[in-house]
Enzyme design. Structure first.
Site, PDB file in Angstrom:
ATOM      1  N   ASP A  40      -0.546  42.900  33.196  1.00  0.00           N
ATOM      2  CA  ASP A  40      -1.735  43.768  33.245  1.00  0.00           C
ATOM      3  C   ASP A  40      -2.652  43.341  34.394  1.00  0.00           C
ATOM      4  O   ASP A  40      -3.659  43.996  34.675  1.00  0.00           O
ATOM      5  CB  ASP A  40      -2.465  43.810  31.898  1.00  0.00           C
ATOM      6  CG  ASP A  40      -3.072  42.472  31.498  1.00  0.00           C
ATOM      7  OD1 ASP A  40      -2.809  41.454  32.180  1.00  0.00           O
ATOM      8  OD2 ASP A  40      -3.819  42.449  30.496  1.00  0.00           O
ATOM      9  N   SER A  41      -2.263  42.262  35.098  1.00  0.00           N
ATOM     10  CA  SER A  41      -2.957  41.901  36.351  1.00  0.00           C
ATOM     11  C   SER A  41      -2.848  43.041  37.360  1.00  0.00           C
ATOM     12  O   SER A  41      -3.621  43.107  38.320  1.00  0.00           O
ATOM     13  CB  SER A  41      -2.337  40.636  36.950  1.00  0.00           C
ATOM     14  OG  SER A  41      -0.927  40.761  37.043  1.00  0.00           O
ATOM     15  N   ASP A  99       3.681  43.626  29.684  1.00  0.00           N
ATOM     16  CA  ASP A  99       2.441  42.992  29.220  1.00  0.00           C
ATOM     17  C   ASP A  99       1.627  44.004  28.413  1.00  0.00           C
ATOM     18  O   ASP A  99       1.212  45.047  28.956  1.00  0.00           O
ATOM     19  CB  ASP A  99       1.653  42.549  30.466  1.00  0.00           C
ATOM     20  CG  ASP A  99       0.706  41.414  30.181  1.00  0.00           C
ATOM     21  OD1 ASP A  99       0.698  40.914  29.049  1.00  0.00           O
ATOM     22  OD2 ASP A  99      -0.011  41.019  31.129  1.00  0.00           O
ATOM     23  N   LYS A 103       4.701  40.812  26.145  1.00  0.00           N
ATOM     24  CA  LYS A 103       3.797  39.647  26.087  1.00  0.00           C
ATOM     25  C   LYS A 103       2.469  40.112  25.523  1.00  0.00           C
ATOM     26  O   LYS A 103       2.019  41.226  25.845  1.00  0.00           O
ATOM     27  CB  LYS A 103       3.600  39.053  27.486  1.00  0.00           C
ATOM     28  CG  LYS A 103       2.589  37.909  27.497  1.00  0.00           C
ATOM     29  CD  LYS A 103       2.548  37.189  28.829  1.00  0.00           C
ATOM     30  CE  LYS A 103       1.678  37.848  29.875  1.00  0.00           C
ATOM     31  NZ  LYS A 103       0.248  38.004  29.488  1.00  0.00           N
ATOM     32  N   GLU A 152      -1.630  38.559  24.302  1.00  0.00           N
ATOM     33  CA  GLU A 152      -2.577  37.441  24.369  1.00  0.00           C
ATOM     34  C   GLU A 152      -3.134  37.114  22.985  1.00  0.00           C
ATOM     35  O   GLU A 152      -3.377  38.026  22.190  1.00  0.00           O
ATOM     36  CB  GLU A 152      -3.725  37.794  25.319  1.00  0.00           C
ATOM     37  CG  GLU A 152      -3.273  38.007  26.750  1.00  0.00           C
ATOM     38  CD  GLU A 152      -4.431  38.305  27.706  1.00  0.00           C
ATOM     39  OE1 GLU A 152      -5.605  38.169  27.304  1.00  0.00           O
ATOM     40  OE2 GLU A 152      -4.139  38.674  28.852  1.00  0.00           O
ATOM     41  N   GLU A 166      -2.263  29.607  30.045  1.00  0.00           N
ATOM     42  CA  GLU A 166      -3.085  29.923  31.221  1.00  0.00           C
ATOM     43  C   GLU A 166      -4.334  29.057  31.245  1.00  0.00           C
ATOM     44  O   GLU A 166      -5.084  28.999  30.257  1.00  0.00           O
ATOM     45  CB  GLU A 166      -3.469  31.421  31.221  1.00  0.00           C
ATOM     46  CG  GLU A 166      -4.341  31.785  32.435  1.00  0.00           C
ATOM     47  CD  GLU A 166      -4.369  33.250  32.792  1.00  0.00           C
ATOM     48  OE1 GLU A 166      -3.697  34.061  32.128  1.00  0.00           O
ATOM     49  OE2 GLU A 166      -5.080  33.584  33.756  1.00  0.00           O
TER      50      GLU A 166
HETATM   51  O1  KIV Z   1      -0.973  39.926  33.864  1.00  0.00           O
HETATM   52  C1  KIV Z   1      -0.501  38.899  34.353  1.00  0.00           C
HETATM   53  O2  KIV Z   1      -0.135  38.832  35.537  1.00  0.00           O
HETATM   54  C2  KIV Z   1      -0.409  37.719  33.499  1.00  0.00           C
HETATM   55  C3  KIV Z   1      -0.028  36.424  34.140  1.00  0.00           C
HETATM   56  C4  KIV Z   1      -1.187  35.889  34.875  1.00  0.00           C
HETATM   57  C5  KIV Z   1       0.528  35.471  33.172  1.00  0.00           C
HETATM   58  O3  KIV Z   1      -0.651  37.810  32.339  1.00  0.00           O
END
Ligand code: KIV
Length: 260
Positions: free
Chosen positions: A46-47, A85, A114, A116, A183
């Site tokens: 989600d970055s 994500d 993934k 959080e 992280e």
């Molecule tokens: O969204 C992302 O790129 C991440 C990484 C920084 C682990 O969650």
């Protein structure tokens, strides 16, 4: 594809002491390139909200956007494991919502998701695993909670914080995750967690004592204006791109391109 990286292979890498390499990618061409480079896991992170869509943080990106880009990465048919994500508000509201979102990721080509959070996410993780979608955890500094955490900062310097992040990592492991991102966790705490867990830890800004490392692709390529201090730039891609476009512009202006 016998060579295909699976969740089982990722777990085996920990027992064999092989370092795991994860990097983000958000589209087909870059998924092809990072796969050619031989990474083990491609994270459709989600970055993307910040490095691709110009957003200030990761809260604004939608499930729909994440699914479209997951599908684009899957179109590259990478050897690497594809992890989607789960964006903010696509899993926290309850097990049914989380299962639906995870199922949609799988339908769009993700081979795992993934999410959080630590102890508070145990039931959500269990429900997704029960659905049949492997889950990667993410504890320590969780960017989707930056408002509550008071910004992006190292977690685990104080003893009570270190204890909490260890409890979180153990809780998500118990809930069934196959690996966990640490992280911005204090390196000594990351080391402790890596030693305690029988699943791989994949670290970002948490020091070298982990089973693997992850970086954001745009930080590696020098495309991020304000990269985090722990990131490493391996190439200055902007100068290569600008040079190529300048040569194209020059040739058009001089009548060299296109040729007869
Ligand atoms: O969204 C992302 O790129 C991440 C990484 C920084 C682990 O969650």
């Amino acid at each position: 594809m016998s060579d295909k990286v699976t969740v089982k292979k990722i777990l085996k890498m920990k027992s064999e002491g092989k370092k795991i390499v994860m990097i983000t990618a958000y589209d087909t061409p870059f998924a092809r390139l990072v796969d050619q480079a031989g990474v083990d896991i491609i994270l459709v992170g989600d970055s993307m909200s910040m490095v691709m869509l110009g957003m200030e943080n990761t809260l604004g990106i939608s499930l729909r956007e994440m699914l479209v880009h997951t599908q684009a990465v899957a179109k590259a048919k990478p050897r690497a494991l594809i992890v989607g994500d789960m964006p903010f508000m696509s899993y926290e509201l309850g097990e049914k919502v989380a299962m639906r979102s995870a199922g949609l990721f799988a339908k769009h080509g993700a081979e795992a998701v993934k999410l959080e959070g630590g102890e508070e996410m145990v039931d959500i993780i269990k429900s997704i695993v029960k659905l049949g979608v492997p889950v990667m955890g993410h504890v320590g500094m969780t960017p989707q909670r930056f408002l509550k955490l008071g910004g992006y900062r190292l977690v685990g310097k104080k003893e009570f914080e270190a204890e909490q992040v260890i409890r979180d990592a153990l809780a998500v492991r118990e809930a069934g995750v196959f690996s966990v991102v640490l992280e911005l966790v204090h390196p000594e705490v990351a080391k402790k967690i890596t030693e305690k867990l029988d699943i791989p830890t994949i670290c970002i800004g948490s020091g070298p004592h982990c089973d693997g490392q992850v970086l954001v692709l745009h930080d590696v390529l020098g495309l991020t204006l304000n990269p985090p201090p722990f990131a490493k730039k391996y190439v200055d891609l902007p100068s290569i791109v600008v040079d190529a476009i300048k040569r194209f512009a020059d040739e058009v202006r001089q009548g060299v391109f296109p040729s007869q």
